[in-house]
Motif scaffolding. Structure first.
Motif, PDB file in Angstrom:
ATOM      1  N   LYS A 102       0.851  -1.187   0.000  1.00 13.95           N
ATOM      2  CA  LYS A 102       0.000   0.000   0.000  1.00 13.95           C
ATOM      3  C   LYS A 102       0.883   1.232   0.000  1.00 13.95           C
ATOM      4  CE  LYS A 102      -3.373  -2.250   3.011  1.00 13.95           C
ATOM      5  NZ  LYS A 102      -4.144  -2.130   4.243  1.00 13.95           N
ATOM      6  N   ARG A 103       0.303   2.370  -0.304  1.00 17.49           N
ATOM      7  CA  ARG A 103       1.046   3.625  -0.215  1.00 17.49           C
ATOM      8  C   ARG A 103       1.298   3.944   1.261  1.00 17.49           C
ATOM      9  NH1 ARG A 103      -3.163   6.801  -3.034  1.00 17.49           N
ATOM     10  NH2 ARG A 103      -2.672   8.165  -1.317  1.00 17.49           N
ATOM     11  N   PRO A 104       2.427   4.581   1.591  1.00 23.44           N
ATOM     12  CA  PRO A 104       2.728   4.897   2.993  1.00 23.44           C
ATOM     13  C   PRO A 104       1.614   5.652   3.706  1.00 23.44           C
ATOM     14  CG  PRO A 104       4.675   5.228   1.665  1.00 23.44           C
ATOM     15  CD  PRO A 104       3.542   4.933   0.706  1.00 23.44           C
ATOM     16  N   LYS A 105       0.917   6.516   2.995  1.00 22.58           N
ATOM     17  CA  LYS A 105      -0.173   7.283   3.607  1.00 22.58           C
ATOM     18  C   LYS A 105      -1.340   6.374   4.017  1.00 22.58           C
ATOM     19  CE  LYS A 105      -1.968  11.873   3.076  1.00 22.58           C
ATOM     20  NZ  LYS A 105      -0.894  12.590   3.731  1.00 22.58           N
ATOM     21  N   GLU A 106      -1.439   5.196   3.410  1.00 18.43           N
ATOM     22  CA  GLU A 106      -2.530   4.255   3.687  1.00 18.43           C
ATOM     23  C   GLU A 106      -2.173   3.257   4.787  1.00 18.43           C
ATOM     24  OE1 GLU A 106      -2.877   2.558  -0.191  1.00 18.43           O
ATOM     25  OE2 GLU A 106      -4.220   4.128  -0.913  1.00 18.43           O
ATOM     26  N   ILE A 107      -0.955   3.315   5.294  1.00 15.69           N
ATOM     27  CA  ILE A 107      -0.518   2.366   6.323  1.00 15.69           C
ATOM     28  C   ILE A 107      -0.519   3.077   7.668  1.00 15.69           C
ATOM     29  CG2 ILE A 107       1.370   0.893   7.109  1.00 15.69           C
ATOM     30  CD1 ILE A 107       2.118   0.475   4.160  1.00 15.69           C
ATOM     31  N   ASN A 108      -1.484   2.731   8.497  1.00  4.75           N
ATOM     32  CA  ASN A 108      -1.648   3.344   9.809  1.00  4.75           C
ATOM     33  C   ASN A 108      -0.740   2.660  10.830  1.00  4.75           C
ATOM     34  OD1 ASN A 108      -3.221   3.156  12.597  1.00  4.75           O
ATOM     35  ND2 ASN A 108      -3.685   5.116  11.626  1.00  4.75           N
ATOM     36  N   VAL A 109       0.028   3.457  11.559  1.00  2.22           N
ATOM     37  CA  VAL A 109       1.001   2.913  12.512  1.00  2.22           C
ATOM     38  C   VAL A 109       0.312   2.093  13.602  1.00  2.22           C
ATOM     39  CG1 VAL A 109       2.810   3.487  14.184  1.00  2.22           C
ATOM     40  CG2 VAL A 109       2.652   4.768  12.039  1.00  2.22           C
ATOM     41  N   GLY A 110      -0.784   2.576  14.149  1.00  2.00           N
ATOM     42  CA  GLY A 110      -1.504   1.834  15.181  1.00  2.00           C
ATOM     43  C   GLY A 110      -1.993   0.485  14.685  1.00  2.00           C
ATOM     44  N   LYS A 111      -2.522   0.453  13.473  1.00  4.44           N
ATOM     45  CA  LYS A 111      -3.009  -0.808  12.903  1.00  4.44           C
ATOM     46  C   LYS A 111      -1.866  -1.785  12.662  1.00  4.44           C
ATOM     47  CE  LYS A 111      -7.232   0.913  10.788  1.00  4.44           C
ATOM     48  NZ  LYS A 111      -7.975   1.127   9.537  1.00  4.44           N
ATOM     49  N   VAL A 112      -0.721  -1.258  12.231  1.00  7.45           N
ATOM     50  CA  VAL A 112       0.436  -2.136  12.024  1.00  7.45           C
ATOM     51  C   VAL A 112       0.825  -2.802  13.341  1.00  7.45           C
ATOM     52  CG1 VAL A 112       2.911  -2.196  11.483  1.00  7.45           C
ATOM     53  CG2 VAL A 112       1.353  -0.890  10.032  1.00  7.45           C
ATOM     54  N   LEU A 113       0.909  -2.027  14.406  1.00 10.08           N
ATOM     55  CA  LEU A 113       1.307  -2.604  15.689  1.00 10.08           C
ATOM     56  C   LEU A 113       0.259  -3.569  16.232  1.00 10.08           C
ATOM     57  CD1 LEU A 113       3.149   0.331  17.419  1.00 10.08           C
ATOM     58  CD2 LEU A 113       4.092  -1.727  16.424  1.00 10.08           C
ATOM     59  N   ARG A 114      -1.013  -3.278  16.010  1.00  8.21           N
ATOM     60  CA  ARG A 114      -2.049  -4.222  16.442  1.00  8.21           C
ATOM     61  C   ARG A 114      -1.903  -5.559  15.713  1.00  8.21           C
ATOM     62  NH1 ARG A 114      -4.767   0.602  16.524  1.00  8.21           N
ATOM     63  NH2 ARG A 114      -5.878   1.083  18.444  1.00  8.21           N
ATOM     64  N   ALA A 115      -1.546  -5.489  14.432  1.00  4.77           N
ATOM     65  CA  ALA A 115      -1.460  -6.700  13.608  1.00  4.77           C
ATOM     66  C   ALA A 115      -0.171  -7.480  13.830  1.00  4.77           C
ATOM     67  CB  ALA A 115      -1.584  -6.332  12.132  1.00  4.77           C
ATOM     68  N   THR A 116       0.881  -6.810  14.288  1.00  9.21           N
ATOM     69  CA  THR A 116       2.182  -7.470  14.312  1.00  9.21           C
ATOM     70  C   THR A 116       2.767  -7.702  15.697  1.00  9.21           C
ATOM     71  OG1 THR A 116       3.321  -5.349  14.047  1.00  9.21           O
ATOM     72  CG2 THR A 116       2.805  -6.574  12.027  1.00  9.21           C
ATOM     73  N   GLU A 117       2.205  -7.093  16.716  1.00  6.73           N
ATOM     74  CA  GLU A 117       2.770  -7.234  18.057  1.00  6.73           C
ATOM     75  C   GLU A 117       1.858  -8.065  18.953  1.00  6.73           C
ATOM     76  OE1 GLU A 117       5.782  -6.227  19.040  1.00  6.73           O
ATOM     77  OE2 GLU A 117       6.141  -5.396  17.050  1.00  6.73           O
ATOM     78  N   ASN A 118       2.442  -8.668  19.966  1.00  7.07           N
ATOM     79  CA  ASN A 118       1.699  -9.418  20.964  1.00  7.07           C
ATOM     80  C   ASN A 118       1.372  -8.463  22.113  1.00  7.07           C
ATOM     81  OD1 ASN A 118       0.758 -11.047  22.998  1.00  7.07           O
ATOM     82  ND2 ASN A 118       2.438 -12.499  22.908  1.00  7.07           N
ATOM     83  N   TRP A 119       0.099  -8.251  22.379  1.00 11.36           N
ATOM     84  CA  TRP A 119      -0.329  -7.313  23.414  1.00 11.36           C
ATOM     85  C   TRP A 119      -0.699  -8.014  24.715  1.00 11.36           C
ATOM     86  CZ3 TRP A 119       1.123  -2.597  22.751  1.00 11.36           C
ATOM     87  CH2 TRP A 119       1.399  -2.174  21.462  1.00 11.36           C
TER      88      TRP A 119
END
Length: 134
Positions: free
Chosen positions: A57-74
């Motif tokens: 996706k374009r960088p503007k379409e990649i939300n930092v919060g969503k990336v961390l939700r998808a890739t990190e263990n909370w």
């Protein structure tokens, strides 16, 4: 860092080895990160002689919060995981609610930013990583 690297050179692909070398990080660790980012839809692989990884996706379409939700263990404390929780005071302790609130506040701030915000100083990042400019 994987997404940052790919965002500063959107016109080309990069291999896991190249990215690991630029950041001085483990290739094996980066492979796991790349697989996770690919499954989450942020990165795609390009096959062939000039293949590698690129942003999906374009960088503007990649939300930092969503990336961390998808890739990190909370699961920061064992009581967050109901299937394996063995804490004796989980039902009466207030720490779980406080930690959930803190994580929510942390992610709420990150939700305000995109990958484009992270790489807004692209020329500096390109120079720091020793990348070639197009």
């Amino acid at each position: 860092r994987l997404l940052i690297h790919l965002a500063v050179q959107p016109e080309s692909t990069a291999t896991i080895q190249e990215i690991a070398d630029h950041f001085g990080i483990s290739r094996n660790h980066l492979m796991k990160v790349a697989n996770c980012a690919t499954r989450a839809g942020y990165v795609e692989g390009v096959r062939g002689r000039t293949g590698g990884l690129k942003l999906a996706k374009r960088p503007k379409e990649i939300n930092v919060g969503k990336v961390l939700r998808a890739t990190e263990n909370w699961t920061v404390v064992e009581c967050f995981d109901h299937s394996s929780n063995q804490c004796r005071i989980a039902g009466g302790c207030g720490l779980q609610a406080i930690l959930r609130e803190a994580i929510g506040a942390f992610l709420a701030v990150l939700d305000r930013y995109s990958l484009a915000d992270v790489v807004h100083r692209k020329p500096v990042l390109v120079q720091m990583l020793g990348l070639r400019t197009a």
